[in-house]
Design a protein around this motif. Structure first.
Motif, PDB file in Angstrom:
ATOM      1  N   GLY A 138      14.385  21.289  48.573  1.00 29.38           N
ATOM      2  CA  GLY A 138      13.561  22.178  48.796  1.00 29.38           C
ATOM      3  C   GLY A 138      13.229  22.988  47.537  1.00 29.38           C
ATOM      4  O   GLY A 138      14.149  23.700  47.146  1.00 29.38           O
ATOM      5  N   VAL A 139      12.139  23.408  47.240  1.00 32.00           N
ATOM      6  CA  VAL A 139      11.712  24.211  46.068  1.00 32.00           C
ATOM      7  C   VAL A 139      10.893  25.316  46.448  1.00 32.00           C
ATOM      8  O   VAL A 139       9.772  25.245  46.985  1.00 32.00           O
ATOM      9  N   THR A 140      11.203  26.630  45.929  1.00 33.60           N
ATOM     10  CA  THR A 140      10.397  27.593  46.278  1.00 33.60           C
ATOM     11  C   THR A 140       9.635  28.268  45.033  1.00 33.60           C
ATOM     12  O   THR A 140       8.622  28.949  45.343  1.00 33.60           O
ATOM     13  N   GLU A 141       9.878  28.158  43.836  1.00 32.39           N
ATOM     14  CA  GLU A 141       9.276  28.586  42.756  1.00 32.39           C
ATOM     15  C   GLU A 141       9.596  27.666  41.598  1.00 32.39           C
ATOM     16  O   GLU A 141      10.749  27.299  41.568  1.00 32.39           O
ATOM     17  N   VAL A 142       8.543  27.474  40.922  1.00 31.85           N
ATOM     18  CA  VAL A 142       8.764  26.546  39.429  1.00 31.85           C
ATOM     19  C   VAL A 142       7.930  27.451  38.711  1.00 31.85           C
ATOM     20  O   VAL A 142       6.804  28.067  38.788  1.00 31.85           O
ATOM     21  N   ARG A 143       8.740  27.772  37.269  1.00 35.47           N
ATOM     22  CA  ARG A 143       7.994  28.554  36.285  1.00 35.47           C
ATOM     23  C   ARG A 143       8.279  27.725  34.813  1.00 35.47           C
ATOM     24  O   ARG A 143       9.294  27.011  34.698  1.00 35.47           O
ATOM     25  N   LEU A 144       7.247  27.733  34.195  1.00 32.94           N
ATOM     26  CA  LEU A 144       7.208  27.408  32.902  1.00 32.94           C
ATOM     27  C   LEU A 144       6.837  28.295  31.797  1.00 32.94           C
ATOM     28  O   LEU A 144       5.704  28.841  31.971  1.00 32.94           O
ATOM     29  N   ASP A 145       7.800  28.672  30.860  1.00 34.43           N
ATOM     30  CA  ASP A 145       7.498  29.505  29.952  1.00 34.43           C
ATOM     31  C   ASP A 145       7.252  30.976  30.781  1.00 34.43           C
ATOM     32  O   ASP A 145       6.374  31.511  30.116  1.00 34.43           O
ATOM     33  N   GLY A 146       7.869  31.194  31.838  1.00 32.98           N
ATOM     34  CA  GLY A 146       7.740  32.291  32.569  1.00 32.98           C
ATOM     35  C   GLY A 146       6.346  32.635  33.506  1.00 32.98           C
ATOM     36  O   GLY A 146       6.382  33.389  34.183  1.00 32.98           O
ATOM     37  N   GLU A 147       5.678  31.662  33.284  1.00 35.91           N
ATOM     38  CA  GLU A 147       4.304  31.480  34.382  1.00 35.91           C
ATOM     39  C   GLU A 147       4.582  30.688  35.366  1.00 35.91           C
ATOM     40  O   GLU A 147       4.944  29.433  35.345  1.00 35.91           O
ATOM     41  N   ILE A 148       4.426  31.060  36.610  1.00 37.99           N
ATOM     42  CA  ILE A 148       4.516  30.367  37.735  1.00 37.99           C
ATOM     43  C   ILE A 148       3.617  29.147  37.872  1.00 37.99           C
ATOM     44  O   ILE A 148       2.453  29.305  37.522  1.00 37.99           O
ATOM     45  N   LEU A 149       4.150  28.242  38.367  1.00 41.79           N
ATOM     46  CA  LEU A 149       3.375  27.076  38.513  1.00 41.79           C
ATOM     47  C   LEU A 149       2.951  26.836  39.891  1.00 41.79           C
ATOM     48  O   LEU A 149       3.952  26.173  40.678  1.00 41.79           O
ATOM     49  N   PRO A 150       2.022  27.263  40.625  1.00 40.23           N
ATOM     50  CA  PRO A 150       1.460  27.170  41.679  1.00 40.23           C
ATOM     51  C   PRO A 150       1.709  25.847  42.587  1.00 40.23           C
ATOM     52  O   PRO A 150       2.326  25.544  43.824  1.00 40.23           O
ATOM     53  N   SER A 151       1.381  24.714  41.685  1.00 37.43           N
ATOM     54  CA  SER A 151       1.353  23.409  42.430  1.00 37.43           C
ATOM     55  C   SER A 151       2.995  22.687  42.273  1.00 37.43           C
ATOM     56  O   SER A 151       3.514  21.789  42.888  1.00 37.43           O
ATOM     57  N   GLY A 152       3.868  23.351  41.486  1.00 34.26           N
ATOM     58  CA  GLY A 152       5.162  22.947  41.267  1.00 34.26           C
ATOM     59  C   GLY A 152       5.265  21.800  40.351  1.00 34.26           C
ATOM     60  O   GLY A 152       6.645  21.561  40.108  1.00 34.26           O
ATOM     61  N   ASN A 153       4.441  21.453  39.994  1.00 28.40           N
ATOM     62  CA  ASN A 153       4.297  20.287  38.919  1.00 28.40           C
ATOM     63  C   ASN A 153       4.511  20.747  37.560  1.00 28.40           C
ATOM     64  O   ASN A 153       3.596  21.748  37.101  1.00 28.40           O
ATOM     65  N   ILE A 154       5.207  20.051  36.592  1.00 22.91           N
ATOM     66  CA  ILE A 154       5.671  20.564  35.541  1.00 22.91           C
ATOM     67  C   ILE A 154       4.830  19.796  34.422  1.00 22.91           C
ATOM     68  O   ILE A 154       4.989  18.371  34.462  1.00 22.91           O
ATOM     69  N   PRO A 155       3.908  20.216  33.819  1.00 19.42           N
ATOM     70  CA  PRO A 155       3.178  19.203  32.763  1.00 19.42           C
ATOM     71  C   PRO A 155       4.003  18.921  31.507  1.00 19.42           C
ATOM     72  O   PRO A 155       4.620  19.736  30.954  1.00 19.42           O
ATOM     73  N   LEU A 156       3.863  17.454  31.321  1.00 19.38           N
ATOM     74  CA  LEU A 156       4.805  17.202  30.089  1.00 19.38           C
ATOM     75  C   LEU A 156       3.787  17.121  28.949  1.00 19.38           C
ATOM     76  O   LEU A 156       3.099  16.033  28.664  1.00 19.38           O
ATOM     77  N   THR A 157       3.784  18.031  28.062  1.00 19.71           N
ATOM     78  CA  THR A 157       2.844  18.107  27.051  1.00 19.71           C
ATOM     79  C   THR A 157       3.423  17.757  25.876  1.00 19.71           C
ATOM     80  O   THR A 157       4.559  18.354  25.556  1.00 19.71           O
TER      81      THR A 157
END
Length: 65
Positions: free
Chosen positions: A33-52
């Motif tokens: 279970g995951v409650t929060e995901v951040r990428l470079d300090g910004e919350i990702l509401p979907s929890g999906n990490i874009p691989l750019t």
């Protein structure tokens, strides 16, 4: 899914020339279970990490719960 005894861990994930430094916190001692995901300090509401493929280093923070 991880052992509930793991309170945190880190991993470096490289995709091409882009690096993702991922830290996972497990303050509640859960197995999944995951409650929060951040990428470079910004919350990702979907929890999906874009691989750019931007050849940069990104910080990913995941809180389990």
């Amino acid at each position: 899914c991880i052992p509930h005894s793991w309170l945190n861990f880190e991993i470096n994930y490289r995709r091409g020339r882009t690096l993702y430094q991922i830290s996972v916190e497990n303050p509640s001692g859960v197995c999944h279970g995951v409650t929060e995901v951040r990428l470079d300090g910004e919350i990702l509401p979907s929890g999906n990490i874009p691989l750019t493929p931007d050849e940069l280093t990104h910080q990913v923070s995941i809180v389990m719960g």
